[in-house]
Design an enzyme around this catalytic site. Sequence first.
Site, PDB file in Angstrom:
ATOM      1  N   TYR A 103       0.840  -1.244   0.041  1.00 31.21           N
ATOM      2  CA  TYR A 103      -0.027   0.060   0.025  1.00 31.21           C
ATOM      3  C   TYR A 103       1.000   1.187   0.134  1.00 31.21           C
ATOM      4  CZ  TYR A 103      -3.323   3.638   1.349  1.00 31.21           C
ATOM      5  OH  TYR A 103      -4.060   4.895   1.685  1.00 31.21           O
TER       6      TYR A 103
ATOM      7  N   TYR B  27     -13.977  10.821  -1.451  1.00 35.01           N
ATOM      8  CA  TYR B  27     -14.498  10.601  -0.080  1.00 35.01           C
ATOM      9  C   TYR B  27     -15.848  11.410   0.084  1.00 35.01           C
ATOM     10  CZ  TYR B  27      -9.379   9.629  -0.644  1.00 35.01           C
ATOM     11  OH  TYR B  27      -8.479   9.120  -1.100  1.00 35.01           O
TER      12      TYR B  27
HETATM   13  N1  GLN Z   1      -0.795   8.169   1.462  1.00 30.05           N
HETATM   14  C1  GLN Z   1      -2.240   8.492   1.885  1.00 30.05           C
HETATM   15  C2  GLN Z   1      -2.758   8.098   3.007  1.00 30.05           C
HETATM   16  O1  GLN Z   1      -2.864   6.535   2.887  1.00 30.05           O
HETATM   17  C3  GLN Z   1      -2.936   8.799   0.887  1.00 30.05           C
HETATM   18  C4  GLN Z   1      -4.466   9.228   0.918  1.00 30.05           C
HETATM   19  C5  GLN Z   1      -4.907  10.149  -0.105  1.00 30.05           C
HETATM   20  O2  GLN Z   1      -4.311  10.267  -1.220  1.00 30.05           O
HETATM   21  N2  GLN Z   1      -6.340  10.529   0.013  1.00 30.05           N
HETATM   22  O3  GLN Z   1      -3.089   8.261   3.962  1.00 30.05           O
END
Ligand code: GLN
Length: 307
Positions: A190, A242
Amino acid sequence: MDLAAIIHETWAELAARRGAGQVADYIPALARVDPTKFGIALATPDGQTHCAGDAAEPFSIQSISKVFVLALALDRHGPKLFERVGREPSGDPFNSIVQLERDHGIPRNPFINAGAIVTTDHLIDDRPVDEAIAELLALLRTIARDDTIMIDGEVAMSESTAGDRNRSLAYFMASFDVLNNAVPDILNGYFRQCALALSCRNLAEAGLFLACDGTDPVTGQTVVSSERCRRINALMLTCGHYDNSGQFAYEVGFCGKSGVGGGILAVVPNRASIAVWSPGLGDAGTSLLGSAALRLIAEKTGWSIFG
Ligand code: GLN
């Protein structure tokens, strides 16, 4: 329609506002990005890409990677993936944990962090993490036609250093038996997918298959079936920003996925794939100028998917 002119006009109309918003500062590599960077690229099914501003400069695509990981994970597992992750907008911030307890560890959708961790787990499947990440990188290099696309090692390391929230999400889901692989392995994948560095041009070209029923019209590669393409686009529209997804649909009317690096990939089925980058973010971790640019492009082209 003169798309090159529209892209340049859009860039010029917004250029004075470069630097607006708040650059992500949870890791040093993002905090020091020049806030005045601003790029736009628009790729069309006939193989043309129109660019403006800093469209050739690679940036951290962060959560936009979740779209490509979803495509590959669905290819590996089909709809069984949705036994472990939902398809509903969450209405909560990208890194929220609150719904997980009530929902027995099943995240609402593949684009919030918890859902993306499940998707990455499925991409890894029963092989070494490195193999899964190599598959992701190979896909992006092929569909963006750029072998120089890389994962930024410094960003990946600091994602891990600053990754306690993601670790919490993953261990919490593991306590419900939602994950197949060990949490450190899943997060290793991830964190690296978040650290992929692509330019707007790369990203627009990589996303073109989503505007073309799942097949990249330039390379001829079928990345996903047309049915799956439609579904990925539906998830981008409903969950890609989101708790700002409704607002983005209302203002812009394109399928889209944002990242905290300030990039947005927008898909207009049968018309174009558009990537914008401006590091300054608004409240929901979405590029302020990037959203404004997409709104202007939607107005100038009349391409809102809502007519
Ligand atoms: N690297 C970020 C995280 O995992 C990615 C979040 C995003 O781009 N919204 O929190």
